[in-house]
Write a protein that holds these residues in place. Structure first.
Motif, PDB file in Angstrom:
ATOM      1  N   PHE A 194     -28.494 -40.324  -1.325  1.00  0.00           N
ATOM      2  CA  PHE A 194     -29.513 -39.876  -2.260  1.00  0.00           C
ATOM      3  C   PHE A 194     -29.601 -38.357  -2.277  1.00  0.00           C
ATOM      4  CE2 PHE A 194     -33.850 -38.503  -3.100  1.00  0.00           C
ATOM      5  CZ  PHE A 194     -34.089 -39.080  -4.336  1.00  0.00           C
ATOM      6  N   LEU A 195     -29.611 -37.736  -1.085  1.00  0.00           N
ATOM      7  CA  LEU A 195     -29.687 -36.274  -1.022  1.00  0.00           C
ATOM      8  C   LEU A 195     -28.437 -35.637  -1.607  1.00  0.00           C
ATOM      9  CD1 LEU A 195     -31.212 -35.823   2.566  1.00  0.00           C
ATOM     10  CD2 LEU A 195     -32.386 -35.586   0.369  1.00  0.00           C
ATOM     11  N   GLN A 196     -27.259 -36.237  -1.350  1.00  0.00           N
ATOM     12  CA  GLN A 196     -26.027 -35.691  -1.914  1.00  0.00           C
ATOM     13  C   GLN A 196     -26.050 -35.750  -3.439  1.00  0.00           C
ATOM     14  OE1 GLN A 196     -22.490 -37.806  -0.738  1.00  0.00           O
ATOM     15  NE2 GLN A 196     -21.095 -36.296  -1.631  1.00  0.00           N
ATOM     16  N   LYS A 197     -26.554 -36.853  -3.990  1.00  0.00           N
ATOM     17  CA  LYS A 197     -26.619 -37.014  -5.443  1.00  0.00           C
ATOM     18  C   LYS A 197     -27.584 -36.010  -6.062  1.00  0.00           C
ATOM     19  CE  LYS A 197     -29.043 -40.310  -7.227  1.00  0.00           C
ATOM     20  NZ  LYS A 197     -29.933 -39.552  -8.136  1.00  0.00           N
ATOM     21  N   GLU A 198     -28.718 -35.782  -5.417  1.00  0.00           N
ATOM     22  CA  GLU A 198     -29.713 -34.864  -5.952  1.00  0.00           C
ATOM     23  C   GLU A 198     -29.215 -33.418  -5.943  1.00  0.00           C
ATOM     24  OE1 GLU A 198     -32.836 -35.511  -7.250  1.00  0.00           O
ATOM     25  OE2 GLU A 198     -32.112 -37.595  -7.249  1.00  0.00           O
ATOM     26  N   LEU A 199     -28.466 -33.052  -4.855  1.00  0.00           N
ATOM     27  CA  LEU A 199     -28.022 -31.654  -4.720  1.00  0.00           C
ATOM     28  C   LEU A 199     -26.689 -31.388  -5.410  1.00  0.00           C
ATOM     29  CD1 LEU A 199     -28.994 -31.039  -0.971  1.00  0.00           C
ATOM     30  CD2 LEU A 199     -30.181 -30.186  -3.009  1.00  0.00           C
ATOM     31  N   ALA A 200     -25.920 -32.428  -5.648  1.00  0.00           N
ATOM     32  CA  ALA A 200     -24.614 -32.221  -6.274  1.00  0.00           C
ATOM     33  C   ALA A 200     -24.744 -31.626  -7.664  1.00  0.00           C
ATOM     34  CB  ALA A 200     -23.845 -33.542  -6.318  1.00  0.00           C
ATOM     35  N   GLU A 201     -25.830 -31.955  -8.370  1.00  0.00           N
ATOM     36  CA  GLU A 201     -26.009 -31.482  -9.732  1.00  0.00           C
ATOM     37  C   GLU A 201     -26.396 -30.012  -9.787  1.00  0.00           C
ATOM     38  OE1 GLU A 201     -28.910 -34.046 -11.361  1.00  0.00           O
ATOM     39  OE2 GLU A 201     -27.668 -35.868 -11.230  1.00  0.00           O
ATOM     40  N   VAL A 202     -27.055 -29.528  -8.724  1.00  0.00           N
ATOM     41  CA  VAL A 202     -27.551 -28.148  -8.762  1.00  0.00           C
ATOM     42  C   VAL A 202     -26.787 -27.224  -7.810  1.00  0.00           C
ATOM     43  CG1 VAL A 202     -29.853 -28.823  -9.505  1.00  0.00           C
ATOM     44  CG2 VAL A 202     -29.318 -28.758  -7.063  1.00  0.00           C
ATOM     45  N   ALA A 203     -26.337 -27.747  -6.659  1.00  0.00           N
ATOM     46  CA  ALA A 203     -25.679 -26.901  -5.652  1.00  0.00           C
ATOM     47  C   ALA A 203     -24.187 -26.762  -5.898  1.00  0.00           C
ATOM     48  CB  ALA A 203     -25.920 -27.462  -4.252  1.00  0.00           C
ATOM     49  N   LYS A 204     -23.570 -27.801  -6.465  1.00  0.00           N
ATOM     50  CA  LYS A 204     -22.126 -27.793  -6.684  1.00  0.00           C
ATOM     51  C   LYS A 204     -21.368 -27.399  -5.402  1.00  0.00           C
ATOM     52  CE  LYS A 204     -22.641 -26.637 -11.570  1.00  0.00           C
ATOM     53  NZ  LYS A 204     -22.392 -28.011 -12.022  1.00  0.00           N
ATOM     54  N   ALA A 205     -21.705 -28.082  -4.300  1.00  0.00           N
ATOM     55  CA  ALA A 205     -21.119 -27.777  -2.991  1.00  0.00           C
ATOM     56  C   ALA A 205     -19.691 -28.291  -2.906  1.00  0.00           C
ATOM     57  CB  ALA A 205     -21.954 -28.374  -1.879  1.00  0.00           C
ATOM     58  N   THR A 206     -18.890 -27.601  -2.080  1.00  0.00           N
ATOM     59  CA  THR A 206     -17.489 -28.004  -1.877  1.00  0.00           C
ATOM     60  C   THR A 206     -17.355 -29.019  -0.747  1.00  0.00           C
ATOM     61  OG1 THR A 206     -16.777 -25.817  -2.612  1.00  0.00           O
ATOM     62  CG2 THR A 206     -15.158 -27.143  -1.408  1.00  0.00           C
ATOM     63  N   PHE A 207     -18.110 -28.801   0.340  1.00  0.00           N
ATOM     64  CA  PHE A 207     -18.014 -29.684   1.505  1.00  0.00           C
ATOM     65  C   PHE A 207     -19.348 -30.402   1.707  1.00  0.00           C
ATOM     66  CE2 PHE A 207     -14.961 -26.281   2.317  1.00  0.00           C
ATOM     67  CZ  PHE A 207     -13.820 -27.002   2.597  1.00  0.00           C
ATOM     68  N   PHE A 208     -19.234 -31.647   2.165  1.00  0.00           N
ATOM     69  CA  PHE A 208     -20.410 -32.415   2.539  1.00  0.00           C
ATOM     70  C   PHE A 208     -20.282 -32.727   4.030  1.00  0.00           C
ATOM     71  CE2 PHE A 208     -22.957 -36.286   3.048  1.00  0.00           C
ATOM     72  CZ  PHE A 208     -24.141 -35.872   2.470  1.00  0.00           C
ATOM     73  N   CYS A 209     -21.162 -32.109   4.812  1.00  0.00           N
ATOM     74  CA  CYS A 209     -21.084 -32.205   6.275  1.00  0.00           C
ATOM     75  C   CYS A 209     -22.037 -33.281   6.778  1.00  0.00           C
ATOM     76  CB  CYS A 209     -21.441 -30.872   6.918  1.00  0.00           C
ATOM     77  SG  CYS A 209     -20.502 -29.477   6.266  1.00  0.00           S
ATOM     78  N   MET A 210     -21.512 -34.093   7.689  1.00  0.00           N
ATOM     79  CA  MET A 210     -22.334 -35.165   8.250  1.00  0.00           C
ATOM     80  C   MET A 210     -21.728 -35.565   9.583  1.00  0.00           C
ATOM     81  SD  MET A 210     -23.364 -38.707   6.374  1.00  0.00           S
ATOM     82  CE  MET A 210     -24.672 -39.742   7.008  1.00  0.00           C
ATOM     83  N   ASP A 211     -22.561 -35.941  10.520  1.00  0.00           N
ATOM     84  CA  ASP A 211     -22.056 -36.261  11.849  1.00  0.00           C
ATOM     85  C   ASP A 211     -21.260 -37.553  11.871  1.00  0.00           C
ATOM     86  OD1 ASP A 211     -24.178 -37.861  11.359  1.00  0.00           O
ATOM     87  OD2 ASP A 211     -25.225 -37.506  13.270  1.00  0.00           O
ATOM     88  N   VAL A 212     -21.430 -38.447  10.834  1.00  0.00           N
ATOM     89  CA  VAL A 212     -20.656 -39.682  10.756  1.00  0.00           C
ATOM     90  C   VAL A 212     -19.929 -39.739   9.408  1.00  0.00           C
ATOM     91  CG1 VAL A 212     -21.973 -41.063  12.393  1.00  0.00           C
ATOM     92  CG2 VAL A 212     -22.761 -40.860  10.025  1.00  0.00           C
ATOM     93  N   ALA A 213     -19.412 -38.575   8.995  1.00  0.00           N
ATOM     94  CA  ALA A 213     -18.713 -38.519   7.698  1.00  0.00           C
ATOM     95  C   ALA A 213     -17.499 -39.428   7.680  1.00  0.00           C
ATOM     96  CB  ALA A 213     -18.304 -37.085   7.402  1.00  0.00           C
ATOM     97  N   CYS A 214     -16.903 -39.694   8.825  1.00  0.00           N
ATOM     98  CA  CYS A 214     -15.721 -40.553   8.882  1.00  0.00           C
ATOM     99  C   CYS A 214     -16.048 -41.980   8.441  1.00  0.00           C
ATOM    100  CB  CYS A 214     -15.132 -40.545  10.285  1.00  0.00           C
ATOM    101  SG  CYS A 214     -16.323 -41.010  11.563  1.00  0.00           S
TER     102      CYS A 214
END
Length: 364
Positions: free
Chosen positions: A109-129
């Protein structure tokens, strides 16, 4: 924006019995997302997935940080904690309250909300795998989530190392314990020690040796003998005495001194030399002999006596005198001549005849 990092914290919970206010928030939805929007998104995701319970497995490790589904806590809590998204500088971007455990729907949910405004390249998470395969699966079912897959997952170094960490290690079980190595073995305790066998017994050391009894003591050898002390040394006999060296020799007394020989005698100095007697005197040579005086001279014999000259001769007495011959006799003077008797008297010539008185004159 370069990167977005998302993580949850279940320590910031709130109990149901806690009293609050029913007044609307002044900044509702500005930072903390509205609960109804979050709940609607979670329900939409849950409707597209196959219900799967239990923890997710990442390699040999099992994680409880995040999963597909999670039941609400049975504790008397309402909000179990927040889920926060920040930039790589630590600035808070957006958050939400989660009412059940950490599930993949919350960071999505947070990634979806920020993807539209932040246009980030990396998404960091402790369990991204584990999160990223779940995101790709949901994006295949929900086309509106396709833009989220254009980001690149970023896994923390600690979690990358944890990929090789087994549940036993997370539980504090060491590799040795997992391999069936007992605590004694891990501590370097050998099987003999674990069985109660003492090091001395393991080394084949007999009870006497373990008690500090040396082989010599066990064989009845006394401490003096073990130290290499001979019977003579134990009896107080010195090495010199054992070698037959007498006390005088041990004291540095030479045989001559022990025999009463004085230093002068040891040096070859005779008693006469020590007494100041010269060699001539020691040889019995008298002072006269040393002075060249012959025995006769030493005995008072004169040179004439030594030459056979009699006293009369030494006194100038001629043989005739020594024989009673008077000088006149020695000179050929007859007794009559020496007595003053003239030739005429010696021839019977009478004084008258000697005076030229003829017989007639003498007859008158």
């Amino acid at each position: 924006m370069l990167a977005i990092a998302v993580d949850g914290n279940r320590k910031h919970y709130r109990f149901k019995k806690s009293r609050g206010t029913y007044e609307p928030s002044l900044f509702d939805g500005l930072f903390i997302a509205q609960d109804r929007k979050v709940s609607a998104f979670v329900d939409k995701i849950r409707s597209q997935m196959t219900i799967k319970s239990g923890p997710d497995v990442c390699g040999p490790a099992t994680f409880t940080a995040c999963r597909e589904t999670s039941h609400k806590s049975r504790a008397k809590v309402d909000e179990e904690g927040p889920q926060i998204a920040v930039c790589r500088h630590g600035i808070l971007l957006q958050g939400l309250n989660h009412y059940r455990g950490e599930i993949y729907a919350y960071p999505m949910f947070l990634q979806k909300e920020l993807a539209e405004v932040a246009k980030a390249t990396f998404f960091c998470m402790d369990v991204a795998c584990r999160y990223w395969p779940y995101l790709e699966k949901m994006a295949a079912k929900l086309p509106e989530l396709q833009p989220l897959t254009e980001m690149k997952p970023f896994l923390s170094v600690m979690h990358a190392k944890a990929h090789t960490v087994s549940p036993e290690e997370r539980a504090g079980v060491s590799p040795e314990e997992r391999a069936g190595v007992s605590p004694e073995e891990r501590a370097g305790v050998r099987p003999e020690e674990r069985a109660g066998v003492r090091p001395e017994e393991r080394a084949g050391v007999r009870p006497e040796e373990r008690a500090g009894v040396s082989p010599e003591e066990r064989a009845g050898v006394r401490p003096e003998e073990r130290a290499g002390v001979s019977p003579e040394e134990r009896a107080g006999v010195s090495p010199e005495e054992r070698a037959g060296v007498r006390p005088e020799e041990r004291a540095g007394v030479r045989p001559e001194e022990r025999a009463g020989v004085r230093p002068e005698e040891r040096a070859g100095v005779s008693p006469e030399e020590r007494a100041g007697v010269r060699p001539e005197e020691r040889a019995g040579v008298s002072p006269e002999e040393r002075a060249g005086v012959s025995p006769e001279e030493r005995a008072g014999v004169s040179p004439e006596e030594r030459a056979g000259v009699r006293p009369e001769e030494r006194a100038g007495v001629s043989p005739e005198e020594r024989a009673g011959v008077s000088p006149e006799e020695r000179a050929g003077v007859s007794p009559e001549e020496s007595a003053g008797v003239s030739l005429e008297e010696r021839a019977g010539v009478r004084p008258e005849e000697r005076a030229g008185v003829s017989p007639e004159e003498r007859a008158g």
